[in-house]
Design a protein around this motif. Structure first.
Motif, PDB file in Angstrom:
ATOM      1  N   ARG A 146       0.816  -1.217   0.000  1.00 47.85           N
ATOM      2  CA  ARG A 146       0.000   0.000   0.000  1.00 47.85           C
ATOM      3  C   ARG A 146       0.853   1.273   0.000  1.00 47.85           C
ATOM      4  NH1 ARG A 146      -4.336  -0.299   4.653  1.00 47.85           N
ATOM      5  NH2 ARG A 146      -5.047   1.554   3.528  1.00 47.85           N
ATOM      6  N   ASN A 154       2.185   4.998  -0.880  1.00 46.62           N
ATOM      7  CA  ASN A 154       1.557   6.248  -1.307  1.00 46.62           C
ATOM      8  C   ASN A 154       2.621   7.315  -1.508  1.00 46.62           C
ATOM      9  OD1 ASN A 154       1.736   8.146   1.161  1.00 46.62           O
ATOM     10  ND2 ASN A 154       0.793   6.323   2.073  1.00 46.62           N
ATOM     11  N   GLU A 167       0.930  11.868 -11.584  1.00 50.50           N
ATOM     12  CA  GLU A 167      -0.268  11.031 -11.523  1.00 50.50           C
ATOM     13  C   GLU A 167      -0.092   9.789 -12.392  1.00 50.50           C
ATOM     14  OE1 GLU A 167      -4.098  13.188 -11.442  1.00 50.50           O
ATOM     15  OE2 GLU A 167      -2.896  15.001 -11.697  1.00 50.50           O
ATOM     16  N   CYS A 211       2.032   7.278 -10.468  1.00 52.53           N
ATOM     17  CA  CYS A 211       1.267   6.559  -9.442  1.00 52.53           C
ATOM     18  C   CYS A 211       0.371   5.493 -10.070  1.00 52.53           C
ATOM     19  CB  CYS A 211       0.434   7.549  -8.632  1.00 52.53           C
ATOM     20  SG  CYS A 211       1.420   8.599  -7.533  1.00 52.53           S
ATOM     21  N   ARG A 212      -0.247   5.795 -11.183  1.00 50.76           N
ATOM     22  CA  ARG A 212      -1.131   4.821 -11.815  1.00 50.76           C
ATOM     23  C   ARG A 212      -0.340   3.668 -12.424  1.00 50.76           C
ATOM     24  NH1 ARG A 212      -5.569   6.942 -15.986  1.00 50.76           N
ATOM     25  NH2 ARG A 212      -6.050   8.145 -14.113  1.00 50.76           N
ATOM     26  N   ASP A 222       1.371   1.570  -9.477  1.00 51.60           N
ATOM     27  CA  ASP A 222       0.510   1.126  -8.383  1.00 51.60           C
ATOM     28  C   ASP A 222       0.874   1.778  -7.051  1.00 51.60           C
ATOM     29  OD1 ASP A 222      -1.627  -0.275  -7.380  1.00 51.60           O
ATOM     30  OD2 ASP A 222      -0.472  -2.089  -6.934  1.00 51.60           O
ATOM     31  N   GLU A 254      -0.509   4.915  -4.440  1.00 53.16           N
ATOM     32  CA  GLU A 254      -1.646   5.795  -4.134  1.00 53.16           C
ATOM     33  C   GLU A 254      -1.195   7.252  -4.203  1.00 53.16           C
ATOM     34  OE1 GLU A 254      -4.335   7.298  -0.343  1.00 53.16           O
ATOM     35  OE2 GLU A 254      -3.031   5.549  -0.122  1.00 53.16           O
ATOM     36  N   ARG A 282      -1.508  10.863  -3.090  1.00 54.50           N
ATOM     37  CA  ARG A 282      -2.146  11.688  -2.065  1.00 54.50           C
ATOM     38  C   ARG A 282      -1.956  13.152  -2.468  1.00 54.50           C
ATOM     39  NH1 ARG A 282      -1.361   8.671   3.823  1.00 54.50           N
ATOM     40  NH2 ARG A 282      -2.576   6.804   3.214  1.00 54.50           N
ATOM     41  N   ASN A 318       3.353   4.251   5.104  1.00 55.96           N
ATOM     42  CA  ASN A 318       3.359   3.769   3.727  1.00 55.96           C
ATOM     43  C   ASN A 318       3.768   4.844   2.721  1.00 55.96           C
ATOM     44  OD1 ASN A 318       2.504   1.055   4.208  1.00 55.96           O
ATOM     45  ND2 ASN A 318       0.449   1.853   4.622  1.00 55.96           N
ATOM     46  N   THR A 319       4.159   5.994   3.191  1.00 57.64           N
ATOM     47  CA  THR A 319       4.552   7.075   2.287  1.00 57.64           C
ATOM     48  C   THR A 319       5.956   6.837   1.763  1.00 57.64           C
ATOM     49  OG1 THR A 319       3.149   8.653   3.490  1.00 57.64           O
ATOM     50  CG2 THR A 319       4.854   9.569   2.058  1.00 57.64           C
TER      51      THR A 319
END
Length: 467
Positions: free
Chosen positions: A158, A160, A172, A175-176, A179, A181, A183, A206-207
């Protein structure tokens, strides 16, 4: 790159592109298909004529105030580019001196961005642009986070990434595609970019990192990198969370060192692990070339580096693509040795001076208010002074295009998306003279739109045709 459909558009359903009679002698094709290969060859002259005439419909790059990308270089640089068009950057065994120029550029930029003051062990590479450099920086952040979590026996599913809602779309995409997230911290009318408080509030175990932007594409403003770094330092002292910082200096990396040397935003901050910049923006090189630099070898996981055996030589490589032309790297090295500190300072100062002058004059027009003034990046945004003007920024953009000016109109990021603005990028080659012409055209366009409902302004001269 834009995504295109292969199916024909309505205007493509004709017989093809006509070739001028001078280039289509008897027996030669008189047309060439648009969407499929022709059955016969064209002469070089005919093929050139077809493509050249089609490109007349493009806008003039020097009048494109939407782009950050360099649209003018010195003739000597263009000669160098032409001489290097056939060189494949990846083939370092065949073109070792081009590889050496890349190494020198990395060393120069690392020093420019404070690596020598940090530890002098920086590493980096050229890329096709800042978007690829951002992807590489993000991958390094994710790999390091994942390894820390694995070592501690913790979950790695997970991740981010924390950034302002004003980031360029490449983040963006990162991130996509990988995988992670995203923020996205909303911006506000008072702070149109990421704040230290906003960044820290979104960080958790998780950052993988925080992205700070040295020069927002929305309004040209610098994000407070040192303050964000200090907030992350305080977060670690309080919670133990060690969140690295990446600086997206796509434009500011070639502005701040020369015009704002007192600003601390780079590897002088221990929290900053990596920096990217676009050589083809304020690095003053034609597209496309970018740069990714890590503060030391520990910041770039070895698992991401491929040691490739290619055409008789072995080389470490970190890139999303493989073959790439070496011309822009040679052009970047040309600029670095040609201009030096003083030359870059002089060129960038001229752009900032023009931006400040033009934004100040636009503020006097009365119909507009400034969102930024070009005092950081030589880029500024402005909006309508009132919602009751009777026209929109989109109308202004369309009206200016009639004179050849390309000025983008767009909504601001989430948090203030109801605010629509116009943005002007002042680049090398956009002189005070051109700025004066643009200002006059903007004033004329504004007067036309203001009086559109009541008829033309009294002093407007209507064009007419005379035999």
């Amino acid at each position: 790159m834009p995504l295109h459909h292969a199916s024909p558009a309505p205007h493509d359903e004709d017989a093809g592109l006509a070739i001028r009679p001078q280039f289509a002698p008897a027996g030669a094709p008189a047309t060439v298909p648009k969407l499929r290969l022709g059955d016969r060859e064209l002469s070089p002259e005919a093929a050139y004529q077809v493509v050249h005439d089609e490109l007349l419909l493009d806008g003039r790059s020097r009048l494109n105030l939407a782009t950050f990308v360099t649209t003018w270089m010195e003739p000597q640089a263009r000669v160098l580019i032409d001489e290097c068009l056939d060189k494949n950057m990846i083939d370092k065994d065949e073109y070792p001196q081009t590889a050496e120029l890349e190494r020198r550029c990395v060393a120069m930029l690392a020093a420019l961005w404070g690596a020598e003051e940090a530890n002098g062990d920086a590493t980096g590479c050229s890329t096709t642009g800042s978007s690829e450099a951002c992807m590489l920086g993000g991958l390094a952040l994710k790999w390091r986070w994942r390894e820390r979590r694995r070592t501690a026996g913790l979950a790695t599913d997970r991740p981010n990434l924390v950034m302002g809602a004003n980031v360029q779309v490449c983040w963006e995409k990162f991130c996509r595609y990988w995988d992670v997230e995203p923020r996205l911290v909303p911006v506000s009318a008072d702070a149109t970019h990421l704040t230290p408080e906003g960044a820290v509030a979104q960080c958790d175990e998780n950052t993988i990192g925080v992205v700070a932007i040295l020069g927002s594409t929305f309004d040209g403003s610098y994000e407070p990198v040192a303050e964000i770094a200090a907030a992350l330092d305080a977060l670690q002292a309080e919670t133990g969370l060690d969140v690295p910082l990446h600086v997206d200096a796509a434009s500011g990396g070639f502005i701040a060192p020369f015009l704002d040397p007192e600003l601390v935003w780079d590897f002088r901050l221990a929290r900053v692990q990596s920096i990217n910049a676009s050589g083809h923006k304020y690095g003053l090189v034609y597209p496309g070339v970018g740069w990714a630099i890590w503060r030391d070898k520990a910041a770039l996981p070895q698992d991401l580096i491929f040691d490739v055996d290619y055409l008789g030589g072995r080389m470490p490589t970190f890139a999303l693509n493989f073959s790439r032309g070496g011309a822009q790297v040679a052009a970047q090295y040309y600029n670095l040795i040609r201009l030096g500190h003083e030359g870059y300072r002089r060129v960038q100062q001229a752009s900032r001076d023009t931006a400040l002058w033009l934004s100040g004059e636009i503020a006097k027009v009365g119909d507009y208010r400034l969102i930024s003034d070009g005092g950081e990046l030589p880029v500024f945004a402005f909006a309508l002074a009132s919602e009751d003007e009777g026209f929109s920024v989109y109308d202004v953009s369309e009206k200016l295009r009639a004179r050849g000016w390309i000025v983008p109109a767009y909504p601001m990021p989430p948090g203030i998306e109801e605010l629509a603005v116009l943005r002007v990028c002042v680049r090398n080659g956009f002189s005070r003279d051109l700025a004066s012409i643009f200002l006059a055209d903007l004033q004329h366009a504004t007067a036309h739109l203001r009086h559109r409902a009541d008829g033309p302004p009294p002093d407007e001269v209507r064009a007419s045709f005379h035999h």
